[in-house]
Design a protein around this motif. Structure first.
Motif, PDB file in Angstrom:
ATOM      1  N   ALA A   1     -21.718  17.125 -23.712  1.00 42.77           N
ATOM      2  CA  ALA A   1     -23.035  17.040 -23.074  1.00 42.77           C
ATOM      3  C   ALA A   1     -23.094  17.925 -21.833  1.00 42.77           C
ATOM      4  CB  ALA A   1     -23.340  15.585 -22.713  1.00 42.77           C
ATOM      5  N   MET A   2     -22.044  17.922 -21.024  1.00 41.54           N
ATOM      6  CA  MET A   2     -22.037  18.732 -19.813  1.00 41.54           C
ATOM      7  C   MET A   2     -21.980  20.224 -20.140  1.00 41.54           C
ATOM      8  SD  MET A   2     -22.374  18.619 -16.590  1.00 41.54           S
ATOM      9  CE  MET A   2     -22.049  16.912 -16.129  1.00 41.54           C
ATOM     10  N   PHE A   3     -21.189  20.578 -21.155  1.00 46.28           N
ATOM     11  CA  PHE A   3     -21.128  21.987 -21.559  1.00 46.28           C
ATOM     12  C   PHE A   3     -22.518  22.486 -21.947  1.00 46.28           C
ATOM     13  CE2 PHE A   3     -16.440  22.571 -22.309  1.00 46.28           C
ATOM     14  CZ  PHE A   3     -16.356  23.797 -21.681  1.00 46.28           C
ATOM     15  N   ILE A   4     -23.215  21.697 -22.754  1.00 51.05           N
ATOM     16  CA  ILE A   4     -24.551  22.119 -23.195  1.00 51.05           C
ATOM     17  C   ILE A   4     -25.487  22.243 -21.998  1.00 51.05           C
ATOM     18  CG2 ILE A   4     -26.564  21.400 -24.536  1.00 51.05           C
ATOM     19  CD1 ILE A   4     -24.617  20.101 -26.531  1.00 51.05           C
ATOM     20  N   ALA A   5     -25.434  21.270 -21.079  1.00 56.23           N
ATOM     21  CA  ALA A   5     -26.300  21.314 -19.902  1.00 56.23           C
ATOM     22  C   ALA A   5     -26.004  22.538 -19.045  1.00 56.23           C
ATOM     23  CB  ALA A   5     -26.123  20.043 -19.078  1.00 56.23           C
ATOM     24  N   VAL A   6     -24.739  22.826 -18.831  1.00 55.34           N
ATOM     25  CA  VAL A   6     -24.358  23.980 -18.006  1.00 55.34           C
ATOM     26  C   VAL A   6     -24.791  25.271 -18.669  1.00 55.34           C
ATOM     27  CG1 VAL A   6     -22.405  25.266 -17.080  1.00 55.34           C
ATOM     28  CG2 VAL A   6     -22.460  22.779 -16.861  1.00 55.34           C
ATOM     29  N   LEU A   7     -24.551  25.379 -19.971  1.00 54.76           N
ATOM     30  CA  LEU A   7     -24.873  26.629 -20.667  1.00 54.76           C
ATOM     31  C   LEU A   7     -26.384  26.869 -20.736  1.00 54.76           C
ATOM     32  CD1 LEU A   7     -22.208  26.457 -23.505  1.00 54.76           C
ATOM     33  CD2 LEU A   7     -22.249  28.023 -21.560  1.00 54.76           C
ATOM     34  N   PHE A   8     -27.159  25.822 -20.824  1.00 44.99           N
ATOM     35  CA  PHE A   8     -28.609  25.992 -20.777  1.00 44.99           C
ATOM     36  C   PHE A   8     -29.062  26.429 -19.390  1.00 44.99           C
ATOM     37  CE2 PHE A   8     -29.277  23.716 -24.816  1.00 44.99           C
ATOM     38  CZ  PHE A   8     -30.356  24.429 -25.317  1.00 44.99           C
ATOM     39  N   SER A   9     -28.216  26.161 -18.376  1.00 48.03           N
ATOM     40  CA  SER A   9     -28.596  26.457 -16.992  1.00 48.03           C
ATOM     41  C   SER A   9     -27.938  27.721 -16.452  1.00 48.03           C
ATOM     42  CB  SER A   9     -28.213  25.267 -16.098  1.00 48.03           C
ATOM     43  OG  SER A   9     -28.743  24.061 -16.598  1.00 48.03           O
ATOM     44  N   VAL A  10     -27.237  28.455 -17.300  1.00 47.08           N
ATOM     45  CA  VAL A  10     -26.479  29.617 -16.818  1.00 47.08           C
ATOM     46  C   VAL A  10     -27.388  30.663 -16.187  1.00 47.08           C
ATOM     47  CG1 VAL A  10     -25.189  31.639 -17.576  1.00 47.08           C
ATOM     48  CG2 VAL A  10     -24.449  29.362 -18.279  1.00 47.08           C
ATOM     49  N   GLY A  11     -28.511  30.919 -16.788  1.00 46.04           N
ATOM     50  CA  GLY A  11     -29.405  31.949 -16.246  1.00 46.04           C
ATOM     51  C   GLY A  11     -28.827  33.326 -16.494  1.00 46.04           C
ATOM     52  N   ASP A  12     -28.537  34.059 -15.406  1.00 48.72           N
ATOM     53  CA  ASP A  12     -27.987  35.405 -15.511  1.00 48.72           C
ATOM     54  C   ASP A  12     -26.486  35.300 -15.783  1.00 48.72           C
ATOM     55  OD1 ASP A  12     -27.134  37.998 -15.287  1.00 48.72           O
ATOM     56  OD2 ASP A  12     -28.319  38.427 -13.482  1.00 48.72           O
ATOM     57  N   LEU A  13     -26.089  35.550 -17.037  1.00 53.19           N
ATOM     58  CA  LEU A  13     -24.690  35.401 -17.437  1.00 53.19           C
ATOM     59  C   LEU A  13     -23.800  36.389 -16.709  1.00 53.19           C
ATOM     60  CD1 LEU A  13     -22.600  34.057 -19.264  1.00 53.19           C
ATOM     61  CD2 LEU A  13     -23.216  35.681 -21.064  1.00 53.19           C
ATOM     62  N   GLU A  14     -24.232  37.642 -16.596  1.00 53.90           N
ATOM     63  CA  GLU A  14     -23.420  38.668 -15.934  1.00 53.90           C
ATOM     64  C   GLU A  14     -23.228  38.337 -14.455  1.00 53.90           C
ATOM     65  OE1 GLU A  14     -21.731  41.214 -17.164  1.00 53.90           O
ATOM     66  OE2 GLU A  14     -22.294  40.475 -19.163  1.00 53.90           O
ATOM     67  N   ALA A  15     -24.295  37.840 -13.821  1.00 56.30           N
ATOM     68  CA  ALA A  15     -24.188  37.474 -12.406  1.00 56.30           C
ATOM     69  C   ALA A  15     -23.193  36.349 -12.208  1.00 56.30           C
ATOM     70  CB  ALA A  15     -25.558  37.070 -11.868  1.00 56.30           C
ATOM     71  N   ALA A  16     -23.163  35.426 -13.168  1.00 56.61           N
ATOM     72  CA  ALA A  16     -22.210  34.315 -13.062  1.00 56.61           C
ATOM     73  C   ALA A  16     -20.784  34.805 -13.211  1.00 56.61           C
ATOM     74  CB  ALA A  16     -22.529  33.257 -14.114  1.00 56.61           C
ATOM     75  N   LEU A  17     -20.553  35.702 -14.178  1.00 56.03           N
ATOM     76  CA  LEU A  17     -19.188  36.179 -14.414  1.00 56.03           C
ATOM     77  C   LEU A  17     -18.698  37.083 -13.289  1.00 56.03           C
ATOM     78  CD1 LEU A  17     -19.369  36.901 -18.257  1.00 56.03           C
ATOM     79  CD2 LEU A  17     -18.168  35.029 -17.117  1.00 56.03           C
ATOM     80  N   ASN A  18     -19.608  37.776 -12.618  1.00 56.99           N
ATOM     81  CA  ASN A  18     -19.218  38.692 -11.542  1.00 56.99           C
ATOM     82  C   ASN A  18     -19.507  38.113 -10.154  1.00 56.99           C
ATOM     83  OD1 ASN A  18     -18.434  40.821 -13.359  1.00 56.99           O
ATOM     84  ND2 ASN A  18     -20.623  41.161 -13.749  1.00 56.99           N
ATOM     85  N   SER A  19     -19.617  36.783 -10.081  1.00 55.99           N
ATOM     86  CA  SER A  19     -19.975  36.132  -8.834  1.00 55.99           C
ATOM     87  C   SER A  19     -18.881  36.280  -7.782  1.00 55.99           C
ATOM     88  CB  SER A  19     -20.247  34.641  -9.093  1.00 55.99           C
ATOM     89  OG  SER A  19     -20.374  33.928  -7.889  1.00 55.99           O
ATOM     90  N   LYS A  20     -19.273  36.181  -6.477  1.00 55.86           N
ATOM     91  CA  LYS A  20     -18.311  36.229  -5.377  1.00 55.86           C
ATOM     92  C   LYS A  20     -17.527  34.936  -5.246  1.00 55.86           C
ATOM     93  CE  LYS A  20     -21.502  34.419  -1.874  1.00 55.86           C
ATOM     94  NZ  LYS A  20     -22.087  34.600  -0.529  1.00 55.86           N
ATOM     95  N   TYR A  21     -18.043  33.882  -5.894  1.00 57.21           N
ATOM     96  CA  TYR A  21     -17.391  32.581  -5.773  1.00 57.21           C
ATOM     97  C   TYR A  21     -16.121  32.547  -6.620  1.00 57.21           C
ATOM     98  CZ  TYR A  21     -21.783  31.106  -3.642  1.00 57.21           C
ATOM     99  OH  TYR A  21     -22.881  30.999  -2.831  1.00 57.21           O
ATOM    100  N   VAL A  22     -15.208  31.638  -6.237  1.00 53.31           N
ATOM    101  CA  VAL A  22     -13.928  31.545  -6.944  1.00 53.31           C
ATOM    102  C   VAL A  22     -14.111  31.103  -8.388  1.00 53.31           C
ATOM    103  CG1 VAL A  22     -12.520  31.142  -4.900  1.00 53.31           C
ATOM    104  CG2 VAL A  22     -13.606  29.199  -6.025  1.00 53.31           C
ATOM    105  N   TYR A  23     -15.200  30.374  -8.661  1.00 50.33           N
ATOM    106  CA  TYR A  23     -15.489  29.944 -10.027  1.00 50.33           C
ATOM    107  C   TYR A  23     -16.909  30.366 -10.380  1.00 50.33           C
ATOM    108  CZ  TYR A  23     -11.381  26.992 -10.917  1.00 50.33           C
ATOM    109  OH  TYR A  23     -10.107  26.543 -11.166  1.00 50.33           O
ATOM    110  N   PRO A  24     -17.116  30.881 -11.617  1.00 50.85           N
ATOM    111  CA  PRO A  24     -18.461  31.276 -12.029  1.00 50.85           C
ATOM    112  C   PRO A  24     -19.460  30.118 -12.004  1.00 50.85           C
ATOM    113  CG  PRO A  24     -16.828  32.226 -13.514  1.00 50.85           C
ATOM    114  CD  PRO A  24     -16.101  31.279 -12.615  1.00 50.85           C
ATOM    115  N   PHE A  25     -18.987  28.898 -12.235  1.00 56.17           N
ATOM    116  CA  PHE A  25     -19.928  27.786 -12.319  1.00 56.17           C
ATOM    117  C   PHE A  25     -20.630  27.532 -10.982  1.00 56.17           C
ATOM    118  CE2 PHE A  25     -16.441  25.255 -10.557  1.00 56.17           C
ATOM    119  CZ  PHE A  25     -17.099  24.331  -9.767  1.00 56.17           C
TER     120      PHE A  25
END
Length: 1002
Positions: free
Chosen positions: A296-320
């Motif tokens: 359930a959490m995976f589905i909720a997070v993935l629906f909320s990802v938005g900009d996938l590239e921005a998440a993967l290249n984020s300055k934060y230690v974790y993309p989430f």
């Protein structure tokens, strides 16, 4: 003839099962017995119940929290769709894998887990090597998980700081120090707060559930949502693999990591009540629960990802964290969510440290790792393996140093977490599949009916005599699930060695194979230099099956077996029992050390024959059959206790439909009887009605009996440790309290007036005590020596009568309770006895006549003998000739044992079954032969002096119950006999329903 009669017997015994609940405390003797069957002594304290260990397991796995930490791994290879479908595959695979491992945990609930099970399942030729390799894989996997889980917590903390302070730049050494801080918190929680760990886990489980909704709802409500196609139809291949399918398979390792730690409950088994049932149930429920909320959490997070590239290249230690900031559009809200995740991951680290330290402790207990002498120690005050916790923490600190130099190297080292644990799962599962397909594991009922009865069960090195536990999958489902689990483990294990991207560089190389090789080299080197001498597989510390093991030796090697350099075991009557016990062989020194009271000799522990005979003459007449059946004192005591105490109590239970623990009640009756007979009916106990006093002294007697090992092997040490304030489970205190109690009874009897026998009710005369004292005084004993001797002798009578008779009558009532027809037959027989006028009880002598009552008691004494173990004797100065052994040296220990004599299949047809018909349908010749092998009271001049008294009192109690009442089983769990000198039920209880026949008043 008798065999044919028994096979066609019309009496059917049906098993009655109960669904009633019992407290966790009542499981402890049963748990300890289950552990002893695996060869291990119980040393850890059982603090966990079902809900607390379920909470513990769910918090360790923490799939919905892992959905955030592993988001980046799955998005690189697989993308949103790959994450979801991969999660489902891993979820199903783990359900299959741990369903198989749960069966093994039910068979052998030990902290060792996988390596212990491999030792049970593997062929003898490779048992030692396979269990050793499995142990090292499991230990290293769990040790690495301490560092990996702690490092995840450290990164969460860094992410939390980033949210609060945008100028913060994470440094590698920051993460290492934060890792150390998390380890310190976990260390304190598992040591200082160790006894309260179940409560801590239960409280945090509430936060775990609340936190799930606290995170899920804002994501679903506030975050911009992608389309279903974006989530369920978008695959990503950022690893440059030739096909999307291959990229998907490589990305499965992230989801596999999310489910790690499911086996944590296995390694906590020795601290869980009713582990054989609770551990499998908690494991399966935690997988179902964690899998559902994780998906359930995976589905909720993935629906909320938005900009996938921005998440993967984020300055934060974790993309989430970038996903949270985009979704909630609030730094404060995101920080709150990260704080919740951090707290839960610290709790996860506490559970991981607890489980990994128990695994290390168990392997050290079996001498499989360097420093095992220190690591295997358990703190005597808290029953916590503090040494292994400290070692595990230290190992996590050392691994943390790697993260300062290279996070890539650190992650590669920690890859052993997945590889090592999956390897251990696979070895256990494939061996289980082999055993399952070959039919090597039997149900307990099948084992009792087969030639394997008497052989050790579920013990390392038991020769494959394996028995399923209470949790088992039905066939063919079990084989299908087992096969799928093996295929799944091979598949995932294979892809855990693949690098995340190609082409491979030193920074992107997956060094898992190198780490596995390093572990193999280290463990192999340790084995070559040291472990090959010390590691033999799981050590059998205590099997609790000495009698069955001894019987198996006799079945294989003959009626006389040499057990050691100076010890023989005998399982025959001619040139065996008669030679030893009727030939006057004296008792061994074991009796003098094992049975001590007031530092004074008494009949049972006197070694030489002549002093024994002299002591026996002082009171033997009081226990003769003639006196027991015709004694006005005993008749009066029967009337007082049965008429005024027992029957009114039974009548009240029947009227209210009460369920009663008959083991406690029968022991109370026999204690009241023997104290009244010994000290006078006015001076004896009234445990039947005074429950508070009964519970206290029964507890003291139980604790005193727990010191059997210390009294036998270290009697002087136990005394001096007590003097220094070091208690051995309260053993010495309990022994002193019991001795004080009996001494007070003697003092009361001494000053009790003796009255003429003018009535048969409430006679105060201390019958046995008076005669014993008079004869001992005549022999020259005076003053304190006389008083202590009297107390020692009478205490022996009290303990033997209440314990042994209570156990036998309990098992007899159990067997009767399974057959209403048999109860009706007994009731009809008893009602043919004519009661004397003005007396509500059966005359003692009349209870010798009913054949069914006699058969019921004889069969119970045969099958459930309360003391079925060996009775050691020493060969005389002239030596001996027993069986094929000639010229046996003087002082050699020789012993027969009732357990073996009573299971001679040529004398007792179907010896493992309770068949009272055998005594009723036997010819005169057959009954004489059976009585020749019947050894419930021993034989010879040193047989039980109270056998006639015991038979009459047991018959009197049974008659008083079943002449007017009926019983049925309410709760028979834990009724299996414990392996001890006195063999009572492992659950220390039997709960029966007390009824009027046909639900009507008699």
């Amino acid at each position: 003839m008798m065999k044919h009669a028994l096979e066609n017997s019309s009496i059917e015994l049906r098993e009655v099962r109960s669904d009633s609940m019992e407290s966790t405390k009542s499981h402890e003797p049963q748990d300890n017995h289950a552990l002893s069957r695996t060869g291990k002594k119980p040393v850890l304290k059982r603090n966990f119940g079902f809900m607390s260990i379920l909470a513990f397991n769910c918090l360790v796995v923490n799939t919905w929290g892992g959905a955030f930490a592993l988001l980046g791994v799955g998005l690189e290879n697989g993308g949103p769709a790959g994450l979801i479908y991969g999660f489902i595959i891993i979820w199903i695979g783990n359900l299959a894998t741990f369903a198989c491992l749960a069966e093994l945990a039910s068979m052998a609930p030990t902290a060792g887990g996988q390596y212990h099970w491999v030792s049970l399942l593997a062929p003898q030729s490779c048992q030692k090597s396979l269990s050793y390799v499995t142990g090292w894989f499991t230990v290293t996997g769990w040790q690495a998980s301490v560092a990996s889980s702690g490092y995840v917590c450290a990164l969460y903390l860094q992410g939390f700081i980033q949210l609060l302070d945008p100028s913060y730049v994470p440094q590698l050494w920051h993460g290492t120090l934060l890792l150390y801080g998390v380890l310190v918190v976990a260390l304190m929680a598992t040591t200082v707060l160790g006894p309260a760990l179940p409560k801590i886990e239960s409280v945090m489980f509430v936060l775990y559930i609340i936190g799930f909704f606290a995170v899920l709802i804002p994501l679903v409500w506030l975050a911009p949502h992608g389309s279903a196609k974006d989530v369920f139809g978008t695959f990503v291949n950022r690893g440059n693999w030739p096909t999307q399918g291959l990229s998907f398979c490589v990305g499965l390792s992230g989801n596999a990591f999310a489910f790690l730690g499911i086996d944590s409950a296995y390694h906590m088994s020795e601290e869980i009540h009713n582990a054989a049932t609770v551990v499998p149930r908690s494991i399966m429920w935690s997988i179902l629960f964690d899998g559902a909320i994780g998906l359930a959490m995976f589905i909720a997070v993935l629906f909320s990802v938005g900009d996938l590239e921005a998440a993967l290249n984020s300055k934060y230690v974790y993309p989430f964290i970038e996903v949270l900031v985009q979704g909630t559009n609030s730094i404060a809200g995101s920080a709150t969510i990260v704080a919740i995740l951090t707290i839960l991951n610290i709790t996860l680290e506490i559970g991981v440290l607890a489980s990994s330290s128990r695994m290390l402790w168990s392997f050290a207990r079996d001498r499989g790792v360097p420093g095992w002498r220190v690591i295997s120690q358990v703190d005597p005050k808290t029953s916590i393996p503090i040494a292994s916790i400290m070692a595990t923490t230290f190992f996590g600190i050392l691994l943390g140093l790697i993260s300062i130099g290279s996070p890539v190297a650190f992650n590669d080292v920690l890859s052993i977490t997945v590889n090592g644990l999956y390897a251990s799962y696979f070895i256990a599962c494939i061996l289980l599949l082999w055993r399952r397909c070959t039919g090597s594991i039997k149900n307990l009922s099948e084992t009792y009916a087969s030639e394997d009865v008497g052989r050790p069960m579920n013990l390392p090195g038991s020769g494959g005599n394996l028995v399923w536990g209470p949790w088992k999958m039905r066939e063919p489902l079990g084989t299908m699930v087992n096969t799928f689990a093996c295929a799944y483990l091979i598949f995932v294990f294979f892809f855990t060695f693949w690098p995340p991207v190609i082409p491979v560089t030193p920074d992107t190389m997956n060094y898992s194979c190198v780490v596995m090789g390093f572990v193999a080299i280290v463990s192999g080197a340790y084995y070559a230099f040291s472990a090959h001498k010390t590691y033999t597989g799981p050590i059998v510390e205590w099997s609790g099956q000495e009698n069955s093991t001894r019987l198996a030796l006799h079945e294989r090697l003959g009626p006389v077996v040499r057990l050691g350099p100076q010890e023989l075991s005998v399982n025959c009557v001619e040139n065996g029992v008669r030679t030893i016990y009727e030939g006057g062989f004296e008792k061994s020194a074991w009796y003098a050390t094992a049975f001590q009271s007031y530092d004074s000799p008494f009949l049972f522990n006197i070694l030489p024959n002549k002093p024994h005979t002299e002591r026996k003459r002082t009171f033997a007449s009081k226990y003769s059959k003639t006196h027991v059946q015709n004694s006005p004192e005993l008749t009066g005591i029967f009337e007082t206790i049965i008429s005024l105490r027992v029957r009114p109590m039974i009548r009240m239970w029947a009227e209210h439909g009460t369920s009663v623990d008959v083991l406690s009640e029968t022991k109370a009756f026999f204690m009241d009887m023997i104290t009244a007979y010994t000290f006078g009916s006015g001076n004896g106990t009234n445990f039947i009605q005074n429950r508070e006093e009964r519970d206290y002294y029964f507890e003291m007697l139980r604790k005193s009996s727990e010191g059997f090992f210390w009294r036998t092997e270290f009697s002087g040490l136990a005394y001096w440790l007590h003097r220094c304030g070091i208690a051995l489970k309260g053993v010495y205190h309990a022994k002193l309290e019991v001795e004080r109690w009996c001494y007070d009874l003697c003092t009361t009897a001494r000053h009790s007036p003796t009255t003429p026998i003018s009535s048969t009710r409430s006679l105060p005369n201390p019958s046995v005590y008076t005669q014993l004292r008079s004869n001992l005084e005549a022999s020259g004993l005076l003053g304190p020596v006389l008083d202590k001797t009297l107390a020692a002798e009478t205490l022996d009578h009290l303990i033997a009568s209440y314990d042994a008779s209570g156990i036998i009558v309990t098992y007899l009532m159990y067997e009767l309770s399974k057959s209403s027809a048999l109860q009706q037959a007994l009731r009809s027989e008893l009602r043919t006895i004519q009661l004397p006028q003005a007396s509500p009880i059966f005359p003692v002598v009349s209870l010798d006549k009913p054949p069914l009552l006699d058969a019921l008691l004889l069969e119970t004494l045969r099958l459930y003998a309360s003391s079925p173990g060996p009775k050691p004797r020493c060969t005389p100065a002239s030596g001996a000739h027993i069986g094929e052994f000639a010229n046996i040296p003087p002082g050699t220990i020789v012993s027969a044992f009732g357990y073996g004599l009573h299971r001679n299949a040529s004398v007792f047809f179907r010896p493992e079954e309770w068949l009272p018909e055998r005594w009723l349908k036997a010819t005169r010749t057959e009954k004489v032969e059976m009585m020749k092998w019947f050894w419930a009271f021993g034989s010879g001049t040193r047989m039980c002096i109270g056998s006639h008294y015991a038979m009459q009192t047991m018959k009197a109690f049974i008659a008083s119950v079943y002449c007017d009442f009926e019983t049925s089983v309410a709760d028979d769990r834990g009724l299996e006999q414990m392996g001890a000198f006195i063999k009572g039920p492992v659950g220390n209880k039997l709960v029966l329903n007390i009824l009027y026949p046909d639900n009507g008043k008699s």
